[in-house]
Structure formats: structure tokens, C-alpha cells
Design a protein around this motif. Structure first.
Motif, PDB file in Angstrom:
ATOM      1  N   SER A 179       0.816  -1.222   0.000  1.00  0.00           N
ATOM      2  CA  SER A 179       0.000   0.000   0.000  1.00  0.00           C
ATOM      3  C   SER A 179       0.845   1.266   0.000  1.00  0.00           C
ATOM      4  O   SER A 179       0.326   2.353   0.249  1.00  0.00           O
ATOM      5  N   CYS A 180       2.140   1.158  -0.299  1.00  0.00           N
ATOM      6  CA  CYS A 180       3.074   2.274  -0.095  1.00  0.00           C
ATOM      7  C   CYS A 180       2.625   3.562  -0.781  1.00  0.00           C
ATOM      8  O   CYS A 180       2.716   4.638  -0.195  1.00  0.00           O
ATOM      9  N   GLN A 181       2.122   3.480  -2.009  1.00  0.00           N
ATOM     10  CA  GLN A 181       1.756   4.698  -2.732  1.00  0.00           C
ATOM     11  C   GLN A 181       0.519   5.368  -2.136  1.00  0.00           C
ATOM     12  O   GLN A 181       0.365   6.586  -2.234  1.00  0.00           O
ATOM     13  N   ARG A 182      -0.353   4.583  -1.510  1.00  0.00           N
ATOM     14  CA  ARG A 182      -1.577   5.142  -0.933  1.00  0.00           C
ATOM     15  C   ARG A 182      -1.411   5.578   0.515  1.00  0.00           C
ATOM     16  O   ARG A 182      -2.047   6.539   0.941  1.00  0.00           O
ATOM     17  N   THR A 183      -0.592   4.869   1.275  1.00  0.00           N
ATOM     18  CA  THR A 183      -0.529   5.102   2.718  1.00  0.00           C
ATOM     19  C   THR A 183       0.766   5.768   3.181  1.00  0.00           C
ATOM     20  O   THR A 183       0.863   6.181   4.332  1.00  0.00           O
ATOM     21  N   TRP A 184       1.732   5.880   2.288  1.00  0.00           N
ATOM     22  CA  TRP A 184       2.980   6.581   2.580  1.00  0.00           C
ATOM     23  C   TRP A 184       3.255   7.592   1.475  1.00  0.00           C
ATOM     24  O   TRP A 184       2.693   7.496   0.384  1.00  0.00           O
ATOM     25  N   GLU A 185       4.092   8.576   1.772  1.00  0.00           N
ATOM     26  CA  GLU A 185       4.582   9.531   0.786  1.00  0.00           C
ATOM     27  C   GLU A 185       6.097   9.419   0.716  1.00  0.00           C
ATOM     28  O   GLU A 185       6.742   8.998   1.669  1.00  0.00           O
ATOM     29  N   HIS A 186       6.658   9.831  -0.435  1.00  0.00           N
ATOM     30  CA  HIS A 186       8.106   9.825  -0.567  1.00  0.00           C
ATOM     31  C   HIS A 186       8.567  11.125  -1.215  1.00  0.00           C
ATOM     32  O   HIS A 186       7.793  11.825  -1.884  1.00  0.00           O
ATOM     33  N   ALA A 187       9.851  11.449  -1.022  1.00  0.00           N
ATOM     34  CA  ALA A 187      10.420  12.690  -1.531  1.00  0.00           C
ATOM     35  C   ALA A 187      11.924  12.507  -1.716  1.00  0.00           C
ATOM     36  O   ALA A 187      12.536  11.620  -1.117  1.00  0.00           O
ATOM     37  N   VAL A 188      12.493  13.362  -2.562  1.00  0.00           N
ATOM     38  CA  VAL A 188      13.950  13.488  -2.675  1.00  0.00           C
ATOM     39  C   VAL A 188      14.271  14.933  -2.311  1.00  0.00           C
ATOM     40  O   VAL A 188      14.061  15.846  -3.119  1.00  0.00           O
ATOM     41  N   PRO A 189      14.749  15.187  -1.095  1.00  0.00           N
ATOM     42  CA  PRO A 189      14.951  16.572  -0.659  1.00  0.00           C
ATOM     43  C   PRO A 189      16.199  17.200  -1.280  1.00  0.00           C
ATOM     44  O   PRO A 189      17.112  16.500  -1.740  1.00  0.00           O
ATOM     45  N   LYS A 190      16.216  18.520  -1.281  1.00  0.00           N
ATOM     46  CA  LYS A 190      17.402  19.255  -1.697  1.00  0.00           C
ATOM     47  C   LYS A 190      18.550  18.946  -0.747  1.00  0.00           C
ATOM     48  O   LYS A 190      18.339  18.646   0.435  1.00  0.00           O
ATOM     49  N   VAL A 191      19.778  19.056  -1.270  1.00  0.00           N
ATOM     50  CA  VAL A 191      20.959  18.800  -0.454  1.00  0.00           C
ATOM     51  C   VAL A 191      22.099  19.650  -0.986  1.00  0.00           C
ATOM     52  O   VAL A 191      22.196  19.903  -2.189  1.00  0.00           O
ATOM     53  N   ALA A 192      22.952  20.111  -0.094  1.00  0.00           N
ATOM     54  CA  ALA A 192      24.076  20.948  -0.507  1.00  0.00           C
ATOM     55  C   ALA A 192      25.172  20.094  -1.142  1.00  0.00           C
ATOM     56  O   ALA A 192      25.518  19.031  -0.641  1.00  0.00           O
ATOM     57  N   GLY A 193      25.688  20.563  -2.273  1.00  0.00           N
ATOM     58  CA  GLY A 193      26.893  19.973  -2.832  1.00  0.00           C
ATOM     59  C   GLY A 193      26.742  18.663  -3.570  1.00  0.00           C
ATOM     60  O   GLY A 193      27.740  17.987  -3.818  1.00  0.00           O
ATOM     61  N   ALA A 194      25.550  18.253  -3.954  1.00  0.00           N
ATOM     62  CA  ALA A 194      25.379  16.983  -4.661  1.00  0.00           C
ATOM     63  C   ALA A 194      25.691  17.137  -6.139  1.00  0.00           C
ATOM     64  O   ALA A 194      25.461  18.188  -6.740  1.00  0.00           O
ATOM     65  N   GLY A 195      26.169  16.050  -6.736  1.00  0.00           N
ATOM     66  CA  GLY A 195      26.377  16.010  -8.174  1.00  0.00           C
ATOM     67  C   GLY A 195      25.155  15.486  -8.889  1.00  0.00           C
ATOM     68  O   GLY A 195      24.103  15.266  -8.277  1.00  0.00           O
ATOM     69  N   PRO A 196      25.246  15.240 -10.193  1.00  0.00           N
ATOM     70  CA  PRO A 196      24.084  14.799 -10.968  1.00  0.00           C
ATOM     71  C   PRO A 196      23.650  13.396 -10.601  1.00  0.00           C
ATOM     72  O   PRO A 196      24.469  12.522 -10.299  1.00  0.00           O
ATOM     73  N   ARG A 197      22.347  13.194 -10.659  1.00  0.00           N
ATOM     74  CA  ARG A 197      21.759  11.882 -10.375  1.00  0.00           C
ATOM     75  C   ARG A 197      20.536  11.702 -11.257  1.00  0.00           C
ATOM     76  O   ARG A 197      19.774  12.654 -11.486  1.00  0.00           O
ATOM     77  N   ILE A 198      20.339  10.495 -11.774  1.00  0.00           N
ATOM     78  CA  ILE A 198      19.167  10.160 -12.585  1.00  0.00           C
ATOM     79  C   ILE A 198      18.466   8.968 -11.962  1.00  0.00           C
ATOM     80  O   ILE A 198      19.118   7.982 -11.594  1.00  0.00           O
ATOM     81  N   SER A 199      17.156   9.053 -11.827  1.00  0.00           N
ATOM     82  CA  SER A 199      16.363   7.908 -11.385  1.00  0.00           C
ATOM     83  C   SER A 199      15.493   7.431 -12.538  1.00  0.00           C
ATOM     84  O   SER A 199      14.979   8.236 -13.322  1.00  0.00           O
ATOM     85  N   VAL A 200      15.370   6.110 -12.646  1.00  0.00           N
ATOM     86  CA  VAL A 200      14.487   5.486 -13.631  1.00  0.00           C
ATOM     87  C   VAL A 200      13.441   4.706 -12.854  1.00  0.00           C
ATOM     88  O   VAL A 200      13.770   3.813 -12.070  1.00  0.00           O
ATOM     89  N   GLN A 201      12.169   5.071 -13.037  1.00  0.00           N
ATOM     90  CA  GLN A 201      11.069   4.485 -12.270  1.00  0.00           C
ATOM     91  C   GLN A 201      10.227   3.598 -13.177  1.00  0.00           C
ATOM     92  O   GLN A 201       9.555   4.095 -14.089  1.00  0.00           O
ATOM     93  N   PHE A 202      10.280   2.309 -12.930  1.00  0.00           N
ATOM     94  CA  PHE A 202       9.460   1.343 -13.688  1.00  0.00           C
ATOM     95  C   PHE A 202       8.108   1.185 -13.001  1.00  0.00           C
ATOM     96  O   PHE A 202       8.043   0.979 -11.780  1.00  0.00           O
ATOM     97  N   ARG A 203       7.034   1.265 -13.792  1.00  0.00           N
ATOM     98  CA  ARG A 203       5.681   1.187 -13.250  1.00  0.00           C
ATOM     99  C   ARG A 203       4.824   0.237 -14.094  1.00  0.00           C
ATOM    100  O   ARG A 203       5.041   0.115 -15.297  1.00  0.00           O
ATOM    101  N   PRO A 204       3.802  -0.344 -13.470  1.00  0.00           N
ATOM    102  CA  PRO A 204       2.794  -1.090 -14.251  1.00  0.00           C
ATOM    103  C   PRO A 204       1.905  -0.127 -15.029  1.00  0.00           C
ATOM    104  O   PRO A 204       1.988   1.103 -14.870  1.00  0.00           O
ATOM    105  N   LEU A 205       1.031  -0.672 -15.840  1.00  0.00           N
ATOM    106  CA  LEU A 205       0.130   0.133 -16.644  1.00  0.00           C
ATOM    107  C   LEU A 205      -0.792   0.969 -15.773  1.00  0.00           C
ATOM    108  O   LEU A 205      -1.321   0.494 -14.765  1.00  0.00           O
ATOM    109  N   ASN A 206      -0.972   2.240 -16.167  1.00  0.00           N
ATOM    110  CA  ASN A 206      -1.917   3.154 -15.521  1.00  0.00           C
ATOM    111  C   ASN A 206      -1.600   3.436 -14.059  1.00  0.00           C
ATOM    112  O   ASN A 206      -2.503   3.596 -13.226  1.00  0.00           O
ATOM    113  N   VAL A 207      -0.324   3.479 -13.727  1.00  0.00           N
ATOM    114  CA  VAL A 207       0.139   3.936 -12.408  1.00  0.00           C
ATOM    115  C   VAL A 207       1.074   5.109 -12.667  1.00  0.00           C
ATOM    116  O   VAL A 207       2.037   4.998 -13.413  1.00  0.00           O
ATOM    117  N   PHE A 208       0.783   6.254 -12.036  1.00  0.00           N
ATOM    118  CA  PHE A 208       1.545   7.484 -12.298  1.00  0.00           C
ATOM    119  C   PHE A 208       1.915   8.152 -10.981  1.00  0.00           C
ATOM    120  O   PHE A 208       1.169   8.093 -10.025  1.00  0.00           O
TER     121      PHE A 208
END
Length: 208
Positions: A179-208
Motif C-alpha cells: 500500500s506504499c503509494q496510498r498510505t505513505w509519501e516519498h520525496a527526494v529533498p534538496k541537499v548541498a553539494g550533490a552532483g548529478p543523479r538520474i532515477s528510472v522508475q518502472f511502473r505497471p500500466l496506468n500507475v503514475f
């Protein structure tokens, strides 16, 4: 940007079969939610990162916030069902995740959302993937992280419990399920001095 593998603290993992997910560690959360983490899961992570930077058609977005329109603090692109991904390792990763989680999820991962955090000023605010079926049904979102380490923070929706933080490094995998998407929230907060980062999020159909 000029890509340098030495930007990242973690060494390149040994090349191995992506279908080997025996290194997954599950952390149960409250309210039927859970997260799985696999460290240094993706081989050739430097090469995949370079391909993502060079070949994804990144775009900047703007959104309404109160009485003004502001820039979204990251670049984005989504590969829809059937679209070719920018590196074959990503297609293999998606297929391996689909096969591994099929008994729990009941369907494959079919889309790949990409977010480019150019430095520590780029971020994503608290949210859950609750557009589409994720609003009412348990589902999964599998995230592979490339580049500089960043914290993925999670907290119970509406309060009532402690937040947690998962430091994601180059080639790491995290899967949010139950139930993580419905009952929890997630975030990537700002941080000082970080370099580049890319996330790739795989999802099932009709989940956004």
C-alpha cells in the motif's frame, strides 16, 4: 555535462545476471506497505548513466503553485508502453523485475519514468503515485538510481509515525510495494553539494 565515473563514490559492480535478485532486502512499513532495496544491482552503471544523459529527450516542466507558475526542479521524460529505452541494460532490468515480482504484482512493469537531478538544488516534494490505479489499489514502483548518492525519504501519509530515509547510490534498486503509494509519501529533498543523479522508475500500466 562531461561524464566521469570517478564522480561517484561506489565502485563499478561486477557484471552479473540482472535476474539474480537474491540480494533484495525487504523492510516492512506500517499500513501494509513495504520497501525492497538491492545495493549495486545494475552492472555497467557508468555506461547506463552516460547513455541516459546523452540520449533521453529531457524536458523542463512548469507547474502552478498558488498564484504563480514555477519551474519543476528537475528534468523529466517518460517512456510509454512499447517505446525503446535508451540502453539495453534498462530493458533487461525491467524484464528481470517483471519476472521476479509477477507472483506479488500480477502484471509486468511497462513504463519507465526518468528524472534528472542536475545537482543538489533539484528535488521532488512529498507525494505518492496516486494518479490512476495507484489511488485505490496496491501496486509497485521500482526505482533504479544512477549517479551521485541521494536520499529517498518516506513518511506515513497524514502523519502518525516516523519517517525513514534510504540513501540510494550508483546502480542501487529500491522497490516500493504493498500500500506504499496510498498510505505513505516519498520525496527526494534538496541537499548541498550533490552532483548529478538520474532515477528510472518502472511502473505497471496506468500507475503514475
Amino acid at each position: 555535462m562531461d561524464f566521469q565515473g570517478s564522480l561517484f563514490a561506489a565502485p563499478e559492480p561486477e557484471v552479473r545476471d540482472l535476474a539474480d535478485l537474491s540480494g533484495l532486502e525487504r523492510r516492512p512499513l506500517t499500513r501494509g506497505a513495504w520497501v525492497d532495496v538491492h545495493r549495486a544491482w545494475v552492472p555497467e552503471a557508468d555506461e547506463v548513466f552516460a547513455a541516459l544523459v546523452a540520449h533521453v529527450p529531457w524536458r523542463a516542466e512548469r507547474r502552478q503553485m498558488y498564484d504563480r507558475v514555477v519551474d519543476v526542479p528537475r528534468l523529466v521524460h517518460t517512456y510509454a508502453v512499447g517505446e525503446a529505452l535508451p540502453h539495453p541494460v534498462l530493458a533487461s532490468a525491467r524484464d528481470a523485475l517483471s519476472a521476479h515480482y509477477l507472483p506479488e504484482l500480477g502484471e509486468p512493469f511497462v513504463t519507465a519514468g526518468c528524472c534528472y537531478y542536475r545537482d543538489g538544488r533539484d528535488s521532488v516534494a512529498w507525494h505518492g503515485d496516486t494518479i490512476g490505479r495507484g489511488r485505490t489499489q496496491d501496486t509497485m514502483v521500482a526505482i533504479v538510481s544512477f549517479g551521485d548518492p541521494r536520499r529517498l525519504t518516506l513518511r506515513p501519509r497524514g502523519g502518525g509515525g516516523d519517517s525513514i530515509a534510504i540513501q540510494l547510490a550508483h546502480g542501487d534498486l529500491v522497490v516500493m510495494g504493498g500500500s506504499c503509494q496510498r498510505t505513505w509519501e516519498h520525496a527526494v529533498p534538496k541537499v548541498a553539494g550533490a552532483g548529478p543523479r538520474i532515477s528510472v522508475q518502472f511502473r505497471p500500466l496506468n500507475v503514475f
